[in-house]
Scaffold this motif. Structure first.
Motif, PDB file in Angstrom:
ATOM      1  N   SER A  79       0.741  -1.167  -0.008  1.00  0.00           N
ATOM      2  CA  SER A  79      -0.132   0.008  -0.115  1.00  0.00           C
ATOM      3  C   SER A  79       0.714   1.265  -0.040  1.00  0.00           C
ATOM      4  O   SER A  79       0.517   2.251  -0.731  1.00  0.00           O
ATOM      5  CB  SER A  79      -0.930   0.003   1.410  1.00  0.00           C
ATOM      6  OG  SER A  79      -1.923  -0.906   1.073  1.00  0.00           O
ATOM      7  N   TYR A 139       0.592   6.739  -6.506  1.00  0.00           N
ATOM      8  CA  TYR A 139      -0.553   7.055  -6.650  1.00  0.00           C
ATOM      9  C   TYR A 139      -0.498   8.852  -6.642  1.00  0.00           C
ATOM     10  O   TYR A 139      -1.133   9.832  -7.491  1.00  0.00           O
ATOM     11  CB  TYR A 139      -1.688   6.591  -5.640  1.00  0.00           C
ATOM     12  CG  TYR A 139      -2.946   7.537  -5.116  1.00  0.00           C
ATOM     13  CD1 TYR A 139      -4.002   7.751  -5.964  1.00  0.00           C
ATOM     14  CD2 TYR A 139      -2.829   8.430  -4.041  1.00  0.00           C
ATOM     15  CE1 TYR A 139      -4.916   8.665  -5.915  1.00  0.00           C
ATOM     16  CE2 TYR A 139      -3.713   9.208  -3.775  1.00  0.00           C
ATOM     17  CZ  TYR A 139      -4.889   9.324  -4.535  1.00  0.00           C
ATOM     18  OH  TYR A 139      -5.852  10.447  -4.358  1.00  0.00           O
ATOM     19  N   PHE A 172      -9.231   5.002  -4.165  1.00  0.00           N
ATOM     20  CA  PHE A 172      -8.004   4.356  -3.867  1.00  0.00           C
ATOM     21  C   PHE A 172      -8.121   3.678  -2.242  1.00  0.00           C
ATOM     22  O   PHE A 172      -7.808   2.568  -2.281  1.00  0.00           O
ATOM     23  CB  PHE A 172      -6.654   5.463  -3.713  1.00  0.00           C
ATOM     24  CG  PHE A 172      -5.625   4.889  -3.326  1.00  0.00           C
ATOM     25  CD1 PHE A 172      -4.672   4.138  -4.257  1.00  0.00           C
ATOM     26  CD2 PHE A 172      -5.124   5.063  -1.852  1.00  0.00           C
ATOM     27  CE1 PHE A 172      -3.230   3.597  -3.658  1.00  0.00           C
ATOM     28  CE2 PHE A 172      -3.856   4.377  -1.467  1.00  0.00           C
ATOM     29  CZ  PHE A 172      -3.183   3.724  -2.392  1.00  0.00           C
ATOM     30  N   SER A 204     -10.548   0.871  -2.509  1.00  0.00           N
ATOM     31  CA  SER A 204     -10.307  -0.576  -3.081  1.00  0.00           C
ATOM     32  C   SER A 204      -8.838  -1.080  -2.342  1.00  0.00           C
ATOM     33  O   SER A 204      -8.644  -2.356  -2.282  1.00  0.00           O
ATOM     34  CB  SER A 204      -9.530  -0.114  -4.433  1.00  0.00           C
ATOM     35  OG  SER A 204      -8.353   0.864  -4.633  1.00  0.00           O
ATOM     36  N   ARG A 205      -7.945  -0.245  -1.518  1.00  0.00           N
ATOM     37  CA  ARG A 205      -7.267  -0.882  -0.617  1.00  0.00           C
ATOM     38  C   ARG A 205      -7.680  -1.466   0.438  1.00  0.00           C
ATOM     39  O   ARG A 205      -7.174  -2.690   0.842  1.00  0.00           O
ATOM     40  CB  ARG A 205      -6.163   0.191  -0.116  1.00  0.00           C
ATOM     41  CG  ARG A 205      -5.258   0.923  -1.165  1.00  0.00           C
ATOM     42  CD  ARG A 205      -4.386  -0.101  -2.062  1.00  0.00           C
ATOM     43  NE  ARG A 205      -3.690  -0.865  -1.293  1.00  0.00           N
ATOM     44  CZ  ARG A 205      -3.154  -2.134  -1.908  1.00  0.00           C
ATOM     45  NH1 ARG A 205      -3.456  -2.378  -3.153  1.00  0.00           N
ATOM     46  NH2 ARG A 205      -2.279  -2.849  -1.230  1.00  0.00           N
ATOM     47  N   THR A 247      -6.963  -0.868  -7.561  1.00  0.00           N
ATOM     48  CA  THR A 247      -6.098   0.179  -7.304  1.00  0.00           C
ATOM     49  C   THR A 247      -5.234   0.416  -8.350  1.00  0.00           C
ATOM     50  O   THR A 247      -4.874   1.652  -8.873  1.00  0.00           O
ATOM     51  CB  THR A 247      -5.081  -0.385  -6.223  1.00  0.00           C
ATOM     52  OG1 THR A 247      -5.988  -0.751  -4.953  1.00  0.00           O
ATOM     53  CG2 THR A 247      -4.266   0.764  -5.786  1.00  0.00           C
TER      54      THR A 247
END
Length: 160
Positions: A77, A84, A110, A113-114, A135
């Protein structure tokens, strides 16, 4: 992802504030990106708690699966967040004012989705492709749009 972003863009009742300069757009992007760190911080907390509650005799020895899942999630991440954020910052400089609503929408996508990736990764490693694609594919689309903007739309301002 495109349908989700389009639906949110059309139906959510908010607009981006007036951001005439590049510096105000970058500050707006930075503020939005702070919300995207929520899943990462949550993953760090859960990773620390799972490491403390682990039944391992050596704290720096072999990690158990439940500890390894959280540690891997946080590591991936952070890497994706860096990509990102830089893509979002460049995107904010190229978007027209009426499309700046995409910045908080992409930030929310983002973060969600993480979290989906984390839950699916904890359930089974074979289910993680959905969360990862939610992501990675918007990140890839931002990268392609940024390259298009830099090299096709405004090649004369590439380094200025």
């Amino acid at each position: 992802c495109p349908c989700l972003i389009y639906g949110a863009y059309i139906f959510l009742p908010f607009d981006a504030p007036l951001l005439p300069t590049i510096s105000t757009r970058l500050v707006y992007t930075l503020r939005c990106a702070a919300f995207a760190t929520f899943p990462i911080v949550l993953g760090m907390i859960v990773s620390a708690i799972s490491r403390l509650c682990s039944s391992a005799l050596e704290p720096f020895g072999e990690l158990h699966r439940e500890v390894e899942i959280h540690r891997t999630y946080v590591s991936q991440s952070v890497h994706l967040f860096i990509l990102y954020f830089f893509n979002m910052a460049v995107l904010a400089t190229y978007l027209p004012q009426e499309l700046l609503k995409l910045i908080p929408l992409l930030t929310g996508l983002f973060a969600i989705s993480r979290l989906i990736f984390w839950m699916s990764y904890a359930i089974s490693r074979s289910f993680r492709a959905f969360g990862f694609s939610m992501t990675f594919l918007p990140l890839l689309a931002m990268l392609l749009w940024n390259l298009y903007g830099m090299f096709v739309l405004e090649p004369e301002n590439l380094l200025s």
